[in-house]
Design a protein around this motif. Structure first.
Motif, PDB file in Angstrom:
ATOM      1  N   MET A 160      48.079 -93.487  25.262  1.00 33.81           N
ATOM      2  CA  MET A 160      49.292 -94.299  24.745  1.00 33.81           C
ATOM      3  C   MET A 160      50.301 -93.485  23.788  1.00 33.81           C
ATOM      4  SD  MET A 160      47.379 -97.940  24.538  1.00 33.81           S
ATOM      5  CE  MET A 160      46.442 -97.461  23.485  1.00 33.81           C
ATOM      6  N   SER A 161      49.673 -92.826  22.817  1.00 33.17           N
ATOM      7  CA  SER A 161      50.380 -92.013  21.882  1.00 33.17           C
ATOM      8  C   SER A 161      51.270 -91.089  22.439  1.00 33.17           C
ATOM      9  CB  SER A 161      49.321 -91.496  20.792  1.00 33.17           C
ATOM     10  OG  SER A 161      48.354 -90.848  21.455  1.00 33.17           O
ATOM     11  N   GLY A 162      50.894 -90.372  23.578  1.00 29.64           N
ATOM     12  CA  GLY A 162      51.636 -89.557  24.150  1.00 29.64           C
ATOM     13  C   GLY A 162      52.891 -90.049  24.772  1.00 29.64           C
ATOM     14  N   HIS A 163      52.730 -91.340  25.490  1.00 31.37           N
ATOM     15  CA  HIS A 163      53.822 -91.696  25.783  1.00 31.37           C
ATOM     16  C   HIS A 163      54.766 -92.168  24.928  1.00 31.37           C
ATOM     17  CE1 HIS A 163      52.370 -92.325  30.153  1.00 31.37           C
ATOM     18  NE2 HIS A 163      51.055 -92.802  29.619  1.00 31.37           N
ATOM     19  N   ILE A 164      54.176 -92.867  23.908  1.00 30.69           N
ATOM     20  CA  ILE A 164      54.933 -93.512  22.890  1.00 30.69           C
ATOM     21  C   ILE A 164      55.632 -92.504  21.901  1.00 30.69           C
ATOM     22  CG2 ILE A 164      54.667 -94.731  20.649  1.00 30.69           C
ATOM     23  CD1 ILE A 164      52.539 -96.596  22.042  1.00 30.69           C
ATOM     24  N   SER A 165      55.157 -91.247  21.984  1.00 37.17           N
ATOM     25  CA  SER A 165      55.713 -90.175  21.088  1.00 37.17           C
ATOM     26  C   SER A 165      57.047 -89.727  21.546  1.00 37.17           C
ATOM     27  CB  SER A 165      54.695 -89.102  20.702  1.00 37.17           C
ATOM     28  OG  SER A 165      54.516 -88.449  21.913  1.00 37.17           O
ATOM     29  N   THR A 166      57.038 -89.686  22.864  1.00 41.39           N
ATOM     30  CA  THR A 166      58.386 -88.818  23.552  1.00 41.39           C
ATOM     31  C   THR A 166      59.560 -89.638  23.041  1.00 41.39           C
ATOM     32  OG1 THR A 166      58.107 -90.549  25.758  1.00 41.39           O
ATOM     33  CG2 THR A 166      57.205 -88.070  25.525  1.00 41.39           C
ATOM     34  N   PHE A 167      59.775 -91.118  22.999  1.00 41.28           N
ATOM     35  CA  PHE A 167      60.694 -91.811  22.413  1.00 41.28           C
ATOM     36  C   PHE A 167      61.085 -91.220  21.086  1.00 41.28           C
ATOM     37  CE2 PHE A 167      62.371 -95.584  21.085  1.00 41.28           C
ATOM     38  CZ  PHE A 167      63.463 -96.161  21.876  1.00 41.28           C
ATOM     39  N   ILE A 168      60.178 -91.212  20.234  1.00 39.16           N
ATOM     40  CA  ILE A 168      60.297 -90.910  18.878  1.00 39.16           C
ATOM     41  C   ILE A 168      60.931 -89.576  18.761  1.00 39.16           C
ATOM     42  CG2 ILE A 168      59.311 -90.910  16.687  1.00 39.16           C
ATOM     43  CD1 ILE A 168      57.129 -92.630  17.634  1.00 39.16           C
ATOM     44  N   VAL A 169      60.087 -88.331  19.269  1.00 38.85           N
ATOM     45  CA  VAL A 169      60.466 -87.069  19.169  1.00 38.85           C
ATOM     46  C   VAL A 169      62.004 -86.962  19.816  1.00 38.85           C
ATOM     47  CG1 VAL A 169      59.902 -84.906  20.176  1.00 38.85           C
ATOM     48  CG2 VAL A 169      58.241 -86.379  19.477  1.00 38.85           C
ATOM     49  N   ASN A 170      62.320 -87.620  20.564  1.00 38.52           N
ATOM     50  CA  ASN A 170      63.742 -87.335  21.585  1.00 38.52           C
ATOM     51  C   ASN A 170      64.869 -88.339  20.648  1.00 38.52           C
ATOM     52  OD1 ASN A 170      62.720 -85.348  23.065  1.00 38.52           O
ATOM     53  ND2 ASN A 170      62.052 -86.837  24.395  1.00 38.52           N
ATOM     54  N   GLY A 171      64.447 -88.834  19.360  1.00 39.28           N
ATOM     55  CA  GLY A 171      65.580 -89.463  18.668  1.00 39.28           C
ATOM     56  C   GLY A 171      65.391 -90.889  18.581  1.00 39.28           C
ATOM     57  N   GLY A 172      64.609 -91.582  19.078  1.00 37.48           N
ATOM     58  CA  GLY A 172      64.330 -92.971  19.238  1.00 37.48           C
ATOM     59  C   GLY A 172      63.605 -93.649  17.983  1.00 37.48           C
ATOM     60  N   ARG A 173      63.585 -94.956  17.648  1.00 35.56           N
ATOM     61  CA  ARG A 173      62.848 -95.419  16.601  1.00 35.56           C
ATOM     62  C   ARG A 173      62.481 -96.931  17.041  1.00 35.56           C
ATOM     63  NH1 ARG A 173      61.118 -94.656  11.611  1.00 35.56           N
ATOM     64  NH2 ARG A 173      60.354 -96.618  10.654  1.00 35.56           N
ATOM     65  N   TYR A 174      61.150 -97.372  17.119  1.00 32.26           N
ATOM     66  CA  TYR A 174      61.034 -98.616  17.379  1.00 32.26           C
ATOM     67  C   TYR A 174      60.886 -99.567  16.377  1.00 32.26           C
ATOM     68  CZ  TYR A 174      58.153 -96.128  21.066  1.00 32.26           C
ATOM     69  OH  TYR A 174      57.971 -95.274  22.307  1.00 32.26           O
ATOM     70  N   ASP A 175      61.206-100.942  16.867  1.00 30.30           N
ATOM     71  CA  ASP A 175      61.223-101.888  15.896  1.00 30.30           C
ATOM     72  C   ASP A 175      59.987-102.630  15.977  1.00 30.30           C
ATOM     73  OD1 ASP A 175      64.185-101.762  15.021  1.00 30.30           O
ATOM     74  OD2 ASP A 175      64.471-101.645  17.160  1.00 30.30           O
ATOM     75  N   GLN A 176      59.401-102.661  16.816  1.00 29.09           N
ATOM     76  CA  GLN A 176      58.180-103.452  17.267  1.00 29.09           C
ATOM     77  C   GLN A 176      57.126-102.863  18.164  1.00 29.09           C
ATOM     78  OE1 GLN A 176      58.375-107.795  17.620  1.00 29.09           O
ATOM     79  NE2 GLN A 176      60.539-107.594  16.808  1.00 29.09           N
ATOM     80  N   ILE A 177      55.800-102.971  17.844  1.00 31.62           N
ATOM     81  CA  ILE A 177      54.826-102.545  18.826  1.00 31.62           C
ATOM     82  C   ILE A 177      53.779-103.571  18.505  1.00 31.62           C
ATOM     83  CG2 ILE A 177      52.955-100.704  19.145  1.00 31.62           C
ATOM     84  CD1 ILE A 177      54.958 -98.695  17.609  1.00 31.62           C
ATOM     85  N   LYS A 189      57.969-112.558  19.403  1.00 29.88           N
ATOM     86  CA  LYS A 189      58.637-111.854  18.082  1.00 29.88           C
ATOM     87  C   LYS A 189      59.777-110.801  18.878  1.00 29.88           C
ATOM     88  CE  LYS A 189      54.968-111.538  14.787  1.00 29.88           C
ATOM     89  NZ  LYS A 189      53.919-110.646  14.170  1.00 29.88           N
ATOM     90  N   VAL A 190      59.543-110.365  19.742  1.00 30.19           N
ATOM     91  CA  VAL A 190      60.578-109.200  20.262  1.00 30.19           C
ATOM     92  C   VAL A 190      61.615-110.463  20.897  1.00 30.19           C
ATOM     93  CG1 VAL A 190      61.353-108.052  22.280  1.00 30.19           C
ATOM     94  CG2 VAL A 190      59.114-107.577  21.187  1.00 30.19           C
ATOM     95  N   LEU A 191      61.558-111.442  21.672  1.00 27.93           N
ATOM     96  CA  LEU A 191      62.577-112.362  22.043  1.00 27.93           C
ATOM     97  C   LEU A 191      63.283-112.973  20.706  1.00 27.93           C
ATOM     98  CD1 LEU A 191      60.591-113.983  25.031  1.00 27.93           C
ATOM     99  CD2 LEU A 191      62.392-112.366  25.096  1.00 27.93           C
ATOM    100  N   ASP A 192      62.387-113.406  19.910  1.00 24.94           N
ATOM    101  CA  ASP A 192      63.035-114.134  18.689  1.00 24.94           C
ATOM    102  C   ASP A 192      64.042-113.147  17.823  1.00 24.94           C
ATOM    103  OD1 ASP A 192      61.450-116.192  19.121  1.00 24.94           O
ATOM    104  OD2 ASP A 192      60.024-115.865  17.696  1.00 24.94           O
ATOM    105  N   ALA A 193      64.143-111.825  18.040  1.00 28.49           N
ATOM    106  CA  ALA A 193      64.680-110.958  17.413  1.00 28.49           C
ATOM    107  C   ALA A 193      65.719-110.467  18.013  1.00 28.49           C
ATOM    108  CB  ALA A 193      63.789-109.880  17.061  1.00 28.49           C
TER     109      ALA A 193
END
Length: 272
Positions: A160-177, A189-193
């Motif tokens: 999972m960390s491999g999938h999740i890292s591509t988003f970060i490495v290429n300039g994204g930032r997660y708000d929720q996991i 929590k996602v829908l509330d936000a």
């Protein structure tokens, strides 16, 4: 490289990094519904309109612009690595796919030949030694991840960390996991936000488990599948997943996380 595996609602209310075997069918359908007030008719992975996906060329600019500017809430969902790899085995290796065929054509015959895996068939009620076959599959999964032999690792069992890292490495930032095991709480929590064109009542949303009913049922508790060697292999493959997402390596039968995800730690460790 961009943002492979990233989906976004057409209204740009939310951005989601898909992690296979972690409630992705249900999350995709919720996103589709939140824009259109109806579910996609079929497996959401097959949709080519109504939801931005990185795999659709026309979606790439909107996704890239949104993610780089962090215009919308970005999230993903994780799952206990023991349960996730078991689910991959029963769905992709032992199960029959939606098209009525085996996953990836010659993959299963290759595993039967090279690793001595048995998977049974619908005709014999999928009768086979699940524990023995799963442990042999685990050797194969490790070989693909560690040495990329006899094939590249498959998205359904790569970490999972491999999938999740591509988003970060290429300039994204997660708000929720959030956790598959606490799906309603995390998705709420996602829908509330976010603000969606169509309100979503999570309690009324069905679960879209596209792999269900196409293969054998798991016959034993989780820990029965993992002897010492299996757990050694699991640690080798998924060490980062256990550590970052707070899952219990010592007790395979405890599917629940031991704590919340530290988003800053995830970005620090996967953004390198």
């Amino acid at each position: 490289m961009g943002f492979p595996g990233t989906w976004m609602t057409e209204s740009e209310s939310m951005v989601y990094r898909v992690v296979p075997k972690c409630a992705c069918s249900t999350i995709g359908q919720i996103m589709f519904y939140s824009d259109h007030g109806r579910f996609y008719d079929g497996d959401i992975h097959d949709s080519t309109a109504g939801l931005h996906k990185w795999s659709q060329p026309d979606s790439q600019n909107p996704i890239e612009n949104n993610v780089h500017a962090h215009k919308s809430l970005a999230f993903t969902c994780v799952r206990n690595p023991y349960a996730r790899i078991l689910s991959s085995f029963f769905d992709k290796i032992a199960g029959i796919q939606r098209n009525g065929k085996r996953y990836r054509g010659n993959l299963v015959p290759q595993l039967v030949q090279r690793y001595g895996i048995e998977v049974g068939s619908p005709e014999d009620g999928f009768e086979f030694d699940q524990i023995k076959s799963f442990r042999r599959f685990l050797l194969f999964a490790r070989d693909t991840i560690r040495w990329r032999r006899p094939m590249e690792p498959d998205i359904h069992w790569s970490a999972m960390s491999g999938h999740i890292s591509t988003f970060i490495v290429n300039g994204g930032r997660y708000d929720q996991i959030f956790f598959t095991e606490k799906f309603n709480e995390g998705m709420q929590k996602v829908l509330d936000a976010v603000e969606t064109p169509v309100p979503v009542d999570l309690s009324a949303i069905p679960r879209f488990n596209e792999s269900e009913g196409h293969g054998p049922k798991r016959a034993h508790k989780v820990s029965d599948y993992f002897d010492d060697l299996s757990r050694h292999l699991i640690w080798e493959i998924y060490k980062k997943d256990f550590q970052l997402f707070r899952y219990d390596f010592d007790n395979p039968d405890n599917k629940m996380p031991l704590g919340e995800v530290d988003i800053d730690e995830v970005h620090a460790k996967l953004g390198r």
